[in-house]
Structures are given as C-alpha cells and as structure tokens.
Write a protein that holds these residues in place. Structure first.
Motif, PDB file in Angstrom:
ATOM      1  N   LEU A   1      -0.912  -6.993  -0.651  1.00  0.00           N
ATOM      2  CA  LEU A   1      -2.184  -6.453  -1.111  1.00  0.00           C
ATOM      3  C   LEU A   1      -3.342  -6.782  -0.170  1.00  0.00           C
ATOM      4  CD1 LEU A   1      -1.960  -7.188  -4.949  1.00  0.00           C
ATOM      5  CD2 LEU A   1      -1.699  -4.972  -3.812  1.00  0.00           C
ATOM      6  N   VAL A   2      -3.256  -7.904   0.529  1.00  0.00           N
ATOM      7  CA  VAL A   2      -4.398  -8.292   1.368  1.00  0.00           C
ATOM      8  C   VAL A   2      -4.317  -7.704   2.779  1.00  0.00           C
ATOM      9  CG1 VAL A   2      -4.790 -10.420   0.064  1.00  0.00           C
ATOM     10  CG2 VAL A   2      -3.395 -10.494   2.137  1.00  0.00           C
ATOM     11  N   ILE A   3      -3.103  -7.460   3.286  1.00  0.00           N
ATOM     12  CA  ILE A   3      -2.978  -6.888   4.622  1.00  0.00           C
ATOM     13  C   ILE A   3      -3.243  -5.385   4.532  1.00  0.00           C
ATOM     14  CG2 ILE A   3      -1.389  -6.402   6.534  1.00  0.00           C
ATOM     15  CD1 ILE A   3      -0.099  -9.085   6.052  1.00  0.00           C
ATOM     16  N   PRO A   4      -4.197  -4.890   5.298  1.00  0.00           N
ATOM     17  CA  PRO A   4      -4.590  -3.477   5.160  1.00  0.00           C
ATOM     18  C   PRO A   4      -3.486  -2.517   5.574  1.00  0.00           C
ATOM     19  CG  PRO A   4      -5.661  -4.481   7.070  1.00  0.00           C
ATOM     20  CD  PRO A   4      -4.991  -5.597   6.327  1.00  0.00           C
ATOM     21  N   GLY A   5      -3.418  -1.386   4.872  1.00  0.00           N
ATOM     22  CA  GLY A   5      -2.522  -0.307   5.263  1.00  0.00           C
ATOM     23  C   GLY A   5      -1.127  -0.354   4.694  1.00  0.00           C
ATOM     24  N   ILE A   6      -0.780  -1.397   3.956  1.00  0.00           N
ATOM     25  CA  ILE A   6       0.594  -1.515   3.456  1.00  0.00           C
ATOM     26  C   ILE A   6       0.903  -0.400   2.452  1.00  0.00           C
ATOM     27  CG2 ILE A   6       2.211  -2.953   2.175  1.00  0.00           C
ATOM     28  CD1 ILE A   6       1.603  -3.972   4.991  1.00  0.00           C
ATOM     29  N   TRP A   7       0.003  -0.179   1.514  1.00  0.00           N
ATOM     30  CA  TRP A   7       0.270   0.788   0.443  1.00  0.00           C
ATOM     31  C   TRP A   7      -0.480   2.090   0.668  1.00  0.00           C
ATOM     32  CZ3 TRP A   7       4.339  -0.705  -2.049  1.00  0.00           C
ATOM     33  CH2 TRP A   7       4.591  -2.065  -2.195  1.00  0.00           C
ATOM     34  N   GLY A   8      -0.703   2.439   1.916  1.00  0.00           N
ATOM     35  CA  GLY A   8      -1.415   3.669   2.237  1.00  0.00           C
ATOM     36  C   GLY A   8      -0.479   4.817   2.558  1.00  0.00           C
ATOM     37  N   SER A   9      -0.536   5.316   3.780  1.00  0.00           N
ATOM     38  CA  SER A   9       0.271   6.465   4.179  1.00  0.00           C
ATOM     39  C   SER A   9       1.757   6.119   4.209  1.00  0.00           C
ATOM     40  CB  SER A   9      -0.172   6.935   5.567  1.00  0.00           C
ATOM     41  OG  SER A   9       0.010   5.915   6.530  1.00  0.00           O
ATOM     42  N   GLY A  10       2.592   7.150   4.069  1.00  0.00           N
ATOM     43  CA  GLY A  10       4.040   6.955   4.105  1.00  0.00           C
ATOM     44  C   GLY A  10       4.581   6.213   2.904  1.00  0.00           C
ATOM     45  N   LEU A  11       3.903   6.330   1.770  1.00  0.00           N
ATOM     46  CA  LEU A  11       4.267   5.534   0.594  1.00  0.00           C
ATOM     47  C   LEU A  11       5.651   5.879   0.058  1.00  0.00           C
ATOM     48  CD1 LEU A  11       3.416   3.406  -1.453  1.00  0.00           C
ATOM     49  CD2 LEU A  11       2.283   5.211  -2.767  1.00  0.00           C
ATOM     50  N   ASP A  12       5.992   7.169  -0.005  1.00  0.00           N
ATOM     51  CA  ASP A  12       7.298   7.564  -0.553  1.00  0.00           C
ATOM     52  C   ASP A  12       8.446   6.970   0.263  1.00  0.00           C
ATOM     53  OD1 ASP A  12       6.067   8.980  -2.539  1.00  0.00           O
ATOM     54  OD2 ASP A  12       6.316  10.941  -1.590  1.00  0.00           O
ATOM     55  N   THR A  13       8.309   7.029   1.585  1.00  0.00           N
ATOM     56  CA  THR A  13       9.349   6.464   2.456  1.00  0.00           C
ATOM     57  C   THR A  13       9.433   4.960   2.293  1.00  0.00           C
ATOM     58  OG1 THR A  13       8.955   8.232   4.066  1.00  0.00           O
ATOM     59  CG2 THR A  13      10.131   6.292   4.836  1.00  0.00           C
ATOM     60  N   LEU A  14       8.282   4.307   2.207  1.00  0.00           N
ATOM     61  CA  LEU A  14       8.266   2.852   2.034  1.00  0.00           C
ATOM     62  C   LEU A  14       8.939   2.459   0.731  1.00  0.00           C
ATOM     63  CD1 LEU A  14       7.302   0.001   2.819  1.00  0.00           C
ATOM     64  CD2 LEU A  14       5.165   0.510   1.607  1.00  0.00           C
ATOM     65  N   LEU A  15       8.613   3.127  -0.349  1.00  0.00           N
ATOM     66  CA  LEU A  15       9.197   2.776  -1.647  1.00  0.00           C
ATOM     67  C   LEU A  15      10.707   2.989  -1.643  1.00  0.00           C
ATOM     68  CD1 LEU A  15       6.508   4.253  -4.076  1.00  0.00           C
ATOM     69  CD2 LEU A  15       6.975   1.843  -3.615  1.00  0.00           C
ATOM     70  N   ARG A  16      11.174   4.023  -0.954  1.00  0.00           N
ATOM     71  CA  ARG A  16      12.613   4.241  -0.862  1.00  0.00           C
ATOM     72  C   ARG A  16      13.286   3.093  -0.123  1.00  0.00           C
ATOM     73  NH1 ARG A  16      12.764   8.887   1.823  1.00  0.00           N
ATOM     74  NH2 ARG A  16      13.195   7.905   3.824  1.00  0.00           N
ATOM     75  N   ASP A  17      12.678   2.640   0.973  1.00  0.00           N
ATOM     76  CA  ASP A  17      13.234   1.526   1.741  1.00  0.00           C
ATOM     77  C   ASP A  17      13.222   0.228   0.932  1.00  0.00           C
ATOM     78  OD1 ASP A  17      13.645   3.206   3.845  1.00  0.00           O
ATOM     79  OD2 ASP A  17      12.016   2.436   5.097  1.00  0.00           O
ATOM     80  N   LEU A  18      12.161   0.008   0.168  1.00  0.00           N
ATOM     81  CA  LEU A  18      12.087  -1.204  -0.655  1.00  0.00           C
ATOM     82  C   LEU A  18      13.150  -1.184  -1.737  1.00  0.00           C
ATOM     83  CD1 LEU A  18       8.210  -1.648  -1.063  1.00  0.00           C
ATOM     84  CD2 LEU A  18       9.722  -2.689   0.631  1.00  0.00           C
TER      85      LEU A  18
END
Length: 209
Positions: free
Chosen positions: A58-75
């Motif tokens: 939450l504190v590091i900028p950009g983590i939950w921004g663009s490319g969210l669908d791909t990130l959630l799939r990887d997680l």
C-alpha cells in the motif's frame, strides 16, 4: 478479509487501494481459514507476514495501479502454488517484481515516502510499518507529535523563535518526523499539549533524570 484489514487499522479513510482485499480474501479462502485467524496465537507469525505484505504494497506507489488484472492473476497463482500452509510472501514478491511492481524500498522510494504528509491515505500504512508494536485493532489516529496549535506563527514568535526558523518549522509540521500513531482516546486527551508535558502526565508525573 475485511475484518482482518480493519484489524490492521485500515478503513475507507486509510486504505489507499481497495484491490488489496482480493488476494487477502483469496488466501484466507484457499486455506479455509475462519475468524479465529484474526486473533489465534497459532497464526500470529503468519498474520504478521500477511500484515507487513499488505502495508508494504500500500505504501509503495504504483503497486495497485495499471495492469491490475494481470497482477491479481499472478498473485492467485502464487497463492495456489505456495500458500497451502503459510502466507507466501516470497512467491508473491517474485511475481510482483516480474511485473515491475517490486516491494523493495529503494533509495528513491524512501525519499518519496519521507515526503508523505498528514492527511494522505498512505501515511497511516507507513506509520503502521514504522510502529509495529502498535495494536491497530484499537482505533488509532495519525497524531502530530508537536501539535499544530503550538506551531502557529504568533505562538512561535512568543517563544522568541525567528521568522526564518518559523517558516522551517511550519514547513515540517505535517511531515512524517512529526507524526505518530496514537489511540483515539489518548489523542483526544493529548489535544494541544506540549509532547514532553503530555508524556510526563502519562507517566504519572514522575521526574525524568
């Protein structure tokens, strides 16, 4: 998952990205964990791992921004592969880094975080990392160590402080070094007291030697 994030002190006022609830919920569901996960001593170390990962993301900028669908799939993949018995911090971080969303606190990230100010959503999460002993299951406020009421120009001038120094102090008033997490009732009781006087009062008026 929502209750767990609330235990971490996160709410609509302090949660910069709602999407973080998705991998948390998936992990809890994947393991079949119940409400007991929130408080049971058996889960303490796992809970601490999850909490720190959430706050860092939450504190590091950009983590939950663009490319969210791909990130959630990887997680989800990382949790499926390595989250059967513990929170898979390392696996999650590898997946995130491969998408350019590293949780490493580089010098540039640290400089950016040091500029966070009072009233910003990420400020609470950062203070929660810096004060890990704070039990955020109790309501905590982001509090000014030196209250704003003591840092207005007339008050500072009455203390004999020069105008140039006053400008410096006022510029730093709402920045991280002057902020702390304080339980709601304690923050209300502290009000505009000088921090030294307030601390002595909490200690029962004992003399500092």
């Amino acid at each position: 998952a929502v209750d767990l994030l609330a235990d971490f002190g996160l709410s609509d006022a302090t949660l910069p990205a709602h999407s973080v609830v998705i991998p948390v919920a998936y992990y809890l569901n994947r393991r079949g964990l119940s409400q007991s996960y929130r408080t049971a001593p058996a889960f303490a170390s796992d809970r601490a791992e999850l909490r720190l990962w959430v706050l860092r993301s939450l504190v590091i900028p950009g983590i939950w921004g663009s490319g969210l669908d791909t990130l959630l799939r990887d997680l989800r993949t990382a949790i499926d592969e390595d989250g059967e018995s513990l929170f898979p911090t390392s696996s999650l971080e590898r997946k995130m880094a491969s998408r350019g969303k590293s949780l490493v606190f580089t010098d540039e990230v640290v400089d950016e975080l040091l500029a966070l100010a009072y009233g910003k959503k990420r400020t609470f999460a950062l203070l929660a990392i810096l004060f890990p002993h704070v039990d955020t299951r109790n309501v905590h406020h982001v509090d000014h160590v030196f209250p704003k009421a003591l840092l207005y120009k007339p008050k500072l001038r009455s203390l004999g402080i020069e105008d140039n120094d006053i400008r410096v102090l006022q510029k730093k008033r709402d920045l991280l070094p002057n902020l702390q997490l304080l339980e709601g009732p304690s923050n209300i009781a502290k009000s505009s007291q000088d921090p030294a006087a307030w601390a002595l009062g909490r200690a029962g008026g004992c003399t500092v030697r």
